[in-house]
Design an enzyme around this catalytic site. Structure first.
Site, PDB file in Angstrom:
ATOM      1  N   ASP A   1     -10.072  -8.876   7.608  1.00 52.14           N
ATOM      2  CA  ASP A   1     -10.340  -7.396   7.402  1.00 52.14           C
ATOM      3  C   ASP A   1     -11.465  -7.218   6.947  1.00 52.14           C
ATOM      4  OD1 ASP A   1      -7.655  -8.260   7.704  1.00 52.14           O
ATOM      5  OD2 ASP A   1      -6.872  -6.571   6.451  1.00 52.14           O
TER       6      ASP A   1
ATOM      7  N   GLU B   1      -2.386 -14.226  -3.073  1.00 50.24           N
ATOM      8  CA  GLU B   1      -2.859 -13.951  -1.903  1.00 50.24           C
ATOM      9  C   GLU B   1      -4.165 -14.783  -1.579  1.00 50.24           C
ATOM     10  OE1 GLU B   1      -3.458  -9.884  -0.795  1.00 50.24           O
ATOM     11  OE2 GLU B   1      -3.599 -10.330   1.199  1.00 50.24           O
TER      12      GLU B   1
END
Ligand code: GLC
Length: 426
Positions: free
Chosen positions: A166, A394
């Site tokens: 991203d 994460e």
């Protein structure tokens, strides 16, 4: 109970907690749907714990959403959820279940082959591989049909989300050429995760401009390829596509299908294009901005995925091994998302510096296959230490291991299970 057994049990519990029956979500709230390359990793873990039927089901559920043109969306919105933006109403694709309209690294092809090759139930594996082959083939062909730049022999992405990395600084300069979206929108991620660990508004304004742009084209592949203001070749995604192509060629043999000669030829072209991405200065392959027509000289960890893609010669692989070790000497836990001595490095902000288990695992797998088992083992051990000490986050700060981003994260747990089974170390 040994610490590895305890880790394994916690990892299984985490996956079960995120399991919706025929697919696993990455984490509750922050990512409450099925994500493309996450599911490939979930399947590897389900296989690693001996649940082969469920492993195949994870892949089947994912591949059931391949579009007629071969696109495998990056998100499948099986059930509504108010906690994620941009959800199905933003994408407005006419599909059941609803999906996004961009893709993600085609790790699913590698996962299908790996599970088949290591299956205990060979009969089931062959049946499933036969069943999944048309979708795997169609999706791999889609990348070359929809996203191949003839001039440079490079595969391009039309959104940073397609790379799975991203807000990595590789995409900063190309994103500047994208206009900001003119309408208001409400992000949900920053009410779940600390703003300092997520992308900036600058990026989201452009992410949403691109989403609106695809809708305006009616998701037409040729129009998107011609007019998209963002066209970036990503070394990480291209490497995974190379590996996917190789996997599909092997699968064709296994299921006795005609050899897809087009894919073999395209893989050669991709490798030719890839060779032009090498930077001597950075000792790494780079991204390429097709709009600005220039190499993107950013030392991103996912550029090392070339090893997983079986791209470099042994000489170039050795250069990367040395460079990886140079990075490792600057942190405590694994390969940081960006070179820790780069001015672009931000150790806690999402894809701009933290350690990501997926990144470390892909690099380690490639390293081990090239024979750099000592470095691969370092990555395995530091990943296992990180998850044992800090849980299944994460991503993590590479220096003190602080867990960042989403919690009880499926592919982090999945990779712990997969690592515990990897052959290159105990
Ligand atoms: C983020 C990551 C992407 C991942 C998704 C779900 O968007 O950048 O790679 O697939 O989260 O985990």
């Amino acid at each position: 109970m040994s610490s590895t057994t305890a880790l394994g049990q916690q990892a299984i519990a985490t996956l079960k907690g995120n399991d919706y029956g025929d697919y696993i979500v990455p984490t509750q709230n922050l990512y409450p749907f099925q994500w493309n390359w996450d599911s490939a990793v979930h399947a590897l873990a389900l296989h690693a714990i001996g649940d082969e039927k469920r492993a195949w089901l994870e892949l089947e559920t994912l591949l059931a959403s391949v579009w007629d043109n071969g696109l495998l969306p990056h998100i499948i919105f099986h059930k509504p959820s108010p906690t994620y933006f941009p959800g199905p109403d933003e994408w407005q694709t006419d599909r059941t279940p609803r999906t996004s309209a961009i893709s993600q690294p085609p790790l699913v092809c590698y996962a299908a082959l790996h599970i088949y090759q290591n299956a205990t139930d060979k009969a089931l594996a062959l049946t499933k591989l036969r069943q999944l082959y048309p979708a795997l083939l169609a999706h791999t062909r889609w990348w070359y049909a929809a996203r191949f730049d003839e001039r440079t022999n490079l595969i391009f992405t039309v959104h940073p989300w397609e790379t799975g990395r991203d807000n990595n600084p590789v995409y900063d300069a190309p994103l500047k050429a994208v206009p900001a979206v003119a309408r208001e929108y409400e992000r949900r991620d920053i009410s779940i995760v600390d703003t300092a660990e997520r992308p900036h508004k600058f990026e989201y304004d452009r992410y949403m401009y691109l989403v609106d742009f695809y809708k305006r084209t009616n998701f037409d592949t040729a129009t998107i390829a011609r007019d998209c203001p963002y066209k970036v070749c990503d070394a990480g995604l291209s490497a995974i596509l190379a590996r996917a192509t190789d996997a599909v060629l092997q699968i064709a043999d296994i299921v006795s299908a005609d050899r897809p000669a087009d894919l073999a030829a395209n893989l050669e072209r991709l490798k030719k294009g890839f060779a032009t991405l090498w930077s001597d200065e950075l000792q790494i392959y780079c991204g390429y901005d097709l709009i600005a027509d220039q190499l993107i000289k950013v030392p991103a960890a996912h550029n090392f995925f070339a090893l997983f893609g079986k791209i470099p010669t042994d000489t170039f692989a050795a250069k990367m091994d040395a460079e990886i070790n140079r990075w490792l000497a600057m942190t405590k836990f694994g390969v940081a998302g960006v070179a820790p001595d780069s001015p672009l490095y931000e150790p806690r902000r999402y894809c701009r510096g933290p350690v990501w288990p997926i990144v470390n695992w892909l690099i380690a797998t490639g390293l081990s296959e090239y024979g750099f088992t000592a470095t691969a083992d370092k990555l395995k051990q530091s990943s296992l230490t990180l998850t044992t000490q800090k849980g299944f986050a994460e991503y993590y700060d590479p220096h003190d291991g602080k867990p960042c981003g989403g919690t009880t994260f499926s592919w982090t747990a999945a990779l712990a299970l997969h690592w515990l089974k990897l052959p290159f170390a105990e």
